[in-house]
Scaffold this motif. Sequence first.
Motif, PDB file in Angstrom:
ATOM      1  N   PHE A  89      81.415 -29.797 -16.810  1.00 50.98           N
ATOM      2  CA  PHE A  89      80.348 -30.663 -16.275  1.00 50.98           C
ATOM      3  C   PHE A  89      80.721 -31.306 -14.945  1.00 50.98           C
ATOM      4  N   ARG A  90      81.649 -30.703 -14.230  1.00 50.09           N
ATOM      5  CA  ARG A  90      82.117 -31.256 -12.962  1.00 50.09           C
ATOM      6  C   ARG A  90      80.978 -31.378 -11.951  1.00 50.09           C
ATOM      7  N   ARG A  91      80.047 -30.456 -11.994  1.00 50.79           N
ATOM      8  CA  ARG A  91      78.937 -30.448 -11.035  1.00 50.79           C
ATOM      9  C   ARG A  91      77.579 -30.733 -11.684  1.00 50.79           C
ATOM     10  N   LYS A  92      77.569 -30.971 -12.968  1.00 50.10           N
ATOM     11  CA  LYS A  92      76.291 -31.171 -13.666  1.00 50.10           C
ATOM     12  C   LYS A  92      75.665 -32.505 -13.236  1.00 50.10           C
ATOM     13  N   PRO A  93      74.373 -32.544 -12.916  1.00 49.27           N
ATOM     14  CA  PRO A  93      73.739 -33.808 -12.550  1.00 49.27           C
ATOM     15  C   PRO A  93      73.941 -34.881 -13.626  1.00 49.27           C
ATOM     16  N   LEU A  94      74.265 -36.102 -13.207  1.00 47.60           N
ATOM     17  CA  LEU A  94      74.583 -37.168 -14.155  1.00 47.60           C
ATOM     18  C   LEU A  94      73.449 -37.399 -15.147  1.00 47.60           C
ATOM     19  N   GLU A  95      72.207 -37.273 -14.675  1.00 53.69           N
ATOM     20  CA  GLU A  95      71.065 -37.551 -15.558  1.00 53.69           C
ATOM     21  C   GLU A  95      70.925 -36.500 -16.670  1.00 53.69           C
ATOM     22  N   GLU A  96      71.624 -35.366 -16.544  1.00 56.13           N
ATOM     23  CA  GLU A  96      71.554 -34.326 -17.576  1.00 56.13           C
ATOM     24  C   GLU A  96      72.655 -34.437 -18.618  1.00 56.13           C
ATOM     25  N   LEU A  97      73.632 -35.320 -18.410  1.00 59.19           N
ATOM     26  CA  LEU A  97      74.768 -35.407 -19.334  1.00 59.19           C
ATOM     27  C   LEU A  97      74.361 -35.912 -20.714  1.00 59.19           C
ATOM     28  N   ALA A  98      73.333 -36.745 -20.777  1.00 59.85           N
ATOM     29  CA  ALA A  98      72.895 -37.279 -22.070  1.00 59.85           C
ATOM     30  C   ALA A  98      72.429 -36.175 -23.016  1.00 59.85           C
ATOM     31  N   ASP A 205      90.838 -25.665  -4.338  1.00 66.15           N
ATOM     32  CA  ASP A 205      90.038 -26.851  -4.023  1.00 66.15           C
ATOM     33  C   ASP A 205      90.579 -28.075  -4.758  1.00 66.15           C
ATOM     34  N   PHE A 206      90.377 -29.248  -4.152  1.00 63.12           N
ATOM     35  CA  PHE A 206      90.849 -30.506  -4.728  1.00 63.12           C
ATOM     36  C   PHE A 206      89.782 -31.578  -4.528  1.00 63.12           C
ATOM     37  N   GLU A 207      89.570 -32.391  -5.555  1.00 61.77           N
ATOM     38  CA  GLU A 207      88.583 -33.469  -5.499  1.00 61.77           C
ATOM     39  C   GLU A 207      89.126 -34.700  -6.223  1.00 61.77           C
ATOM     40  N   ARG A 208      88.637 -35.870  -5.827  1.00 71.08           N
ATOM     41  CA  ARG A 208      88.929 -37.078  -6.591  1.00 71.08           C
ATOM     42  C   ARG A 208      88.076 -37.077  -7.855  1.00 71.08           C
ATOM     43  N   PRO A 209      88.607 -37.526  -8.974  1.00 72.73           N
ATOM     44  CA  PRO A 209      87.771 -37.593 -10.184  1.00 72.73           C
ATOM     45  C   PRO A 209      86.705 -38.678 -10.039  1.00 72.73           C
ATOM     46  N   ASP A 210      85.509 -38.373 -10.469  1.00 70.42           N
ATOM     47  CA  ASP A 210      84.381 -39.301 -10.432  1.00 70.42           C
ATOM     48  C   ASP A 210      84.398 -40.102 -11.729  1.00 70.42           C
ATOM     49  N   LEU A 211      84.778 -41.377 -11.645  1.00 74.93           N
ATOM     50  CA  LEU A 211      84.929 -42.190 -12.857  1.00 74.93           C
ATOM     51  C   LEU A 211      83.582 -42.590 -13.459  1.00 74.93           C
ATOM     52  N   GLN A 212      82.501 -42.466 -12.690  1.00 79.27           N
ATOM     53  CA  GLN A 212      81.172 -42.667 -13.269  1.00 79.27           C
ATOM     54  C   GLN A 212      80.816 -41.482 -14.169  1.00 79.27           C
ATOM     55  N   ARG A 213      81.207 -40.300 -13.741  1.00 80.16           N
ATOM     56  CA  ARG A 213      80.982 -39.085 -14.525  1.00 80.16           C
ATOM     57  C   ARG A 213      81.958 -38.999 -15.700  1.00 80.16           C
ATOM     58  N   PHE A 214      83.188 -39.510 -15.499  1.00 84.15           N
ATOM     59  CA  PHE A 214      84.250 -39.391 -16.500  1.00 84.15           C
ATOM     60  C   PHE A 214      84.810 -40.771 -16.860  1.00 84.15           C
ATOM     61  N   PRO A 215      84.015 -41.626 -17.514  1.00 83.05           N
ATOM     62  CA  PRO A 215      84.498 -42.974 -17.852  1.00 83.05           C
ATOM     63  C   PRO A 215      85.689 -42.962 -18.807  1.00 83.05           C
ATOM     64  N   CYS A 216      85.863 -41.892 -19.589  1.00 87.40           N
ATOM     65  CA  CYS A 216      86.994 -41.824 -20.516  1.00 87.40           C
ATOM     66  C   CYS A 216      88.329 -41.840 -19.775  1.00 87.40           C
ATOM     67  N   LEU A 217      88.361 -41.278 -18.580  1.00 84.19           N
ATOM     68  CA  LEU A 217      89.591 -41.284 -17.796  1.00 84.19           C
ATOM     69  C   LEU A 217      89.946 -42.714 -17.391  1.00 84.19           C
ATOM     70  N   ALA A 218      88.955 -43.484 -16.969  1.00 85.96           N
ATOM     71  CA  ALA A 218      89.186 -44.882 -16.612  1.00 85.96           C
ATOM     72  C   ALA A 218      89.645 -45.677 -17.824  1.00 85.96           C
ATOM     73  N   LEU A 219      89.073 -45.406 -18.995  1.00 81.42           N
ATOM     74  CA  LEU A 219      89.471 -46.111 -20.217  1.00 81.42           C
ATOM     75  C   LEU A 219      90.926 -45.824 -20.567  1.00 81.42           C
ATOM     76  N   ALA A 220      91.372 -44.590 -20.342  1.00 76.45           N
ATOM     77  CA  ALA A 220      92.762 -44.234 -20.638  1.00 76.45           C
ATOM     78  C   ALA A 220      93.730 -44.978 -19.715  1.00 76.45           C
ATOM     79  N   PHE A 221      93.411 -45.056 -18.440  1.00 77.34           N
ATOM     80  CA  PHE A 221      94.249 -45.824 -17.509  1.00 77.34           C
ATOM     81  C   PHE A 221      94.288 -47.295 -17.920  1.00 77.34           C
ATOM     82  N   SER A 222      93.154 -47.844 -18.343  1.00 72.80           N
ATOM     83  CA  SER A 222      93.109 -49.237 -18.781  1.00 72.80           C
ATOM     84  C   SER A 222      93.982 -49.455 -20.013  1.00 72.80           C
ATOM     85  N   ALA A 223      93.929 -48.512 -20.958  1.00 75.02           N
ATOM     86  CA  ALA A 223      94.743 -48.632 -22.169  1.00 75.02           C
ATOM     87  C   ALA A 223      96.225 -48.546 -21.845  1.00 75.02           C
TER      88      ALA A 223
END
Length: 284
Positions: A89-98, A205-223
């Motif tokens: 889902f790296r390129r999937k529109p955010l509104e379609e993730l639900a 190719d290299f990209e920064r992770p989108d934490l809005q798209r992948f909130p679980c990654l941000a939660l792991a760093f917080s933990a």
Amino acid sequence: VMAAIVGAAGMVPTLAAARAGKRVLLANKEALVMSGALFMREVAASGATLLPIDSEHNAIFQALPAGFGGGVDGVEGTRILLTASGGPFRRKPLEELAAVTPEMACAHPNWVMGRKISVDSATMMNKGLEVIEAHWLFGAPAEMIEVVVHPQSVIHSMVDYADGSVIAQLGNPDMRTPIANAMAWPERIDAGVRSLDLFDIARLDFERPDLQRFPCLALAFSALRAGGAAPATLNAANEEAVEAFLTQRIGFLDIARVIEACLERSPDFAVDSLDAVFAADAQA
């Protein structure tokens, strides 16, 4: 000993192997995520040899100057760069993730994996758990670990040094490579993996992770930054949330919401014994 039992169930036998001073080929994430301090203490006390099987951690192991040898401690300015494919889902529109279904989440573009770990890859919680593992394996604080989205899955991870050098381990996405590396270490053997054809790959190719798209990654760093029982809570909440998603009791976006709610509600305490680890797991 190959420690490859999935989930929290793999923690006790893996810890027992470490206590027995075995050469442990670590493929189970939870042993370090749930009980990192306890596990590494047992490894040090018994003289066990710990070799990582995850392709990312094995790549870091190969890129460090002397394997573990103190990890990044004492190597001034070193950063660990963990690569991530970005999942389906790296390129999937955010509104379609639900509307994502379990079948969609389990269709990984580069790796053939079990359903649970495939969902973890789709949410990038898998990378979050690997960040916590890297902290314990290589003595790296959270601020020295960076996640880099690399969709080709050819560079398996990198180590960035103070002199400006970045050392990377490359290879075709085939788990036989890290398994063979750990089995033969410090030698190398033929793993049956075809050689990397850079002309066929053509680009990286290299990209920064989108934490809005992948909130679980941000939660792991917080933990990881919170420490204590937070990583065990994160892991247990994720296991339950992923199972609920796979059985269609919650939606894809609810996975991160469930985990965040558990982290907010769970009291913090030290996880300095197996009882404490299991208490955090059960509570979450």
